[in-house]
Design a protein around this motif. Sequence first.
Motif, PDB file in Angstrom:
ATOM      1  N   GLU A 234     -14.857  -4.478   3.043  1.00 28.28           N
ATOM      2  CA  GLU A 234     -15.347  -3.600   4.117  1.00 28.28           C
ATOM      3  C   GLU A 234     -14.240  -3.384   5.142  1.00 28.28           C
ATOM      4  O   GLU A 234     -14.282  -3.896   6.262  1.00 28.28           O
ATOM      5  CB  GLU A 234     -16.610  -4.204   4.747  1.00 28.28           C
ATOM      6  N   THR A 235     -13.238  -2.648   4.696  1.00 30.63           N
ATOM      7  CA  THR A 235     -12.071  -2.328   5.529  1.00 30.63           C
ATOM      8  C   THR A 235     -11.773  -0.848   5.339  1.00 30.63           C
ATOM      9  O   THR A 235     -12.114  -0.274   4.302  1.00 30.63           O
ATOM     10  CB  THR A 235     -10.845  -3.142   5.054  1.00 30.63           C
ATOM     11  N   PRO A 236     -11.133  -0.210   6.340  1.00 27.63           N
ATOM     12  CA  PRO A 236     -10.776   1.198   6.154  1.00 27.63           C
ATOM     13  C   PRO A 236      -9.743   1.334   5.028  1.00 27.63           C
ATOM     14  O   PRO A 236      -8.814   0.538   4.968  1.00 27.63           O
ATOM     15  CB  PRO A 236     -10.151   1.600   7.496  1.00 27.63           C
TER      16      PRO A 236
ATOM     17  N   GLU B 156     -15.389   5.480   4.395  1.00 24.93           N
ATOM     18  CA  GLU B 156     -14.463   5.229   5.519  1.00 24.93           C
ATOM     19  C   GLU B 156     -14.267   3.753   5.827  1.00 24.93           C
ATOM     20  O   GLU B 156     -13.289   3.370   6.451  1.00 24.93           O
ATOM     21  CB  GLU B 156     -14.988   5.932   6.786  1.00 24.93           C
ATOM     22  N   ASN B 157     -15.237   2.942   5.435  1.00 22.37           N
ATOM     23  CA  ASN B 157     -15.088   1.516   5.729  1.00 22.37           C
ATOM     24  C   ASN B 157     -15.324   0.647   4.498  1.00 22.37           C
ATOM     25  O   ASN B 157     -15.772  -0.487   4.595  1.00 22.37           O
ATOM     26  CB  ASN B 157     -16.035   1.103   6.870  1.00 22.37           C
TER      27      ASN B 157
END
Length: 389
Positions: A190-192, A215-216
Motif C-alpha cells: 500500500e504505497t504510491p 494510486e496507493n
Amino acid sequence: MRTQVCIIGGGPSGLLLSQLLHLAGIDSVVLERRTRDYVLGRIRAGVLESGTVDLLRRAKVGDRMDKQGIVDEGIVVAGETHGFRIDIKALTGKSMMVWGQTEITQDLYDAREAMGGTVIHEAEAVKPHEMDTDAPFVTYYKDGAEHRIDCDWIAGCDGFHGVSRKSIPRSVLKEYERVYPFGWLGILSETPPVTHEILYASHSRGFALASLRNENLSRYYVQVPQGEPVENWSDDRFWDEFKARIPGDLAEKLITGPAIEKSIAPLRSYAAEPMRWGRMFLVGDAAHIVPPTGAKGLNLAASDVHYLFEALKAHYLDKDDSGIEDYAQKAAARVWQAMRFSWWFTTVMHQFPDQSGFDRRMQESEITLLETSKAAQAAMAELYVGAPY
Ligand code: APR
Ligand code: PHB
C-alpha cells in the motif's frame, strides 16, 4: 438439471463466458470447486489488452473499470543502466488498461448474481462425460449428494489444474511445454507506485517489474531461482533487491512499505491441443499457460471466451456451426502468437543460470534494438496491446 452450456470453473474465463451467453439469451450453469471468497482472494494479473477492455464492456462489467482503471498508453523497458519508453498509443492507436483480475472477477460475480445466473460453489469431484457424443453431461457432488447436469456443450474453464483437459484421451491430446529455471517473487504494497507505466527491467542481478493497481497500491516483482522458498525474502531483502535492479532515478524515488501479500509463481509456457474434443471446449488456463512477462494470460483467456461465445451464439441464434468447427484452430492460432511473444520477452529479460557472456550480449543487443528502432518498437507495441480478434 438441464442447461445449454455447462461451464466447469468459475474463474474469469468461466464467469465471463456465462455472462456473455446470458446477455445473448443462452442458458448456462457454472460449477466452481472453491468458495467465492477463495476465488476472489487470488492476486493475479493486472494489464488488459484493448480487446479485453472492449469485451468486458460488451459483457456489461466495464463500468468500474472505466471509472477506476488506469489507462496505460506506454511501457518502459530498461537494461542495466537506464529505461526508455515505448509509446504504445502512438504506435498502435490503442492503449491498455491497468485493472486487476480480482476486480474483474468481483464485478463478474456481482453481475451474475444480479442477473440470476447459476454459479454453484464448492462443487466437488466435477466430471465431464460423453463429450464425444451428442448427449454430454457433467456430474458433481455437493453437500454429500451426487448431481447431474445434462447439456449441449461443456466449456472447460477450470484452469491449469482442472479436470477438463485431463478428460481428453491421451491418444488425442498433444502437450507442448517449456519450464523456465526461475520464478517471480511478487509483492503487493500500500504505497504510491514508483511509475504509472509498467516497467520491465533486465538487470544482471535478474529481472524486475514495477506495476500498480491504483494510486496507493503497488505491485512489484523480482526474478528468483526456481524452488526458492518465499520465507527467504523479508520485506527489507525484497526492497533492497528490487531497488538494485531498476534504473537509479526510479530507485531513488521508490517509496517502500510493508508487503500485504507476498508469493512466488513459477514461470512456464504450456499449450495443449486440440482445444475442442467433441462437445467440450478448453478455454483459458485450462488449455494454455504463458509466463507473465508479456501480461498475456488473462488476455488469452478473454480471446478464447470471445471466439467460443461467438461460436455458440451463431450456433443457437443463426443455426450456423462454422464457429464451433473453427474454434480450436482460431483460438490456438492466437494463443501461439502470444506464446511466442511471451517466450521471447521472457528470454530477453531474465538471467538464466547457465547463461554465458555471449548470451547476455545478445539480450543487451535485443534491448538496444528496441530502444533505437521504431520498427522494432512498433512490432513490440502491436503484440503488447494485443492482436484484434
Ligand atoms: N471443478 C470445478 N472448478 C474447478 C476445477 C474442478 N475440477 N478445477 C479448477 N476449478 C476452478 C478453479 O478453482 C478456478 O476458480 O476453475 C477456475 C479456473 O480459474 P483460473 O485458474 O483463474 O483460470 P481462467 O478462468 O482460465 O483465467 C485465466 O489466466 O494467466 C491467467 O491470471 C490469469 O488466472 C487467470 C487466467
Ligand atoms: C501485474 O501488474 O501484476 C503485471 C503487470 C505486467 C506483467 C505481469 C504482471 O507483465
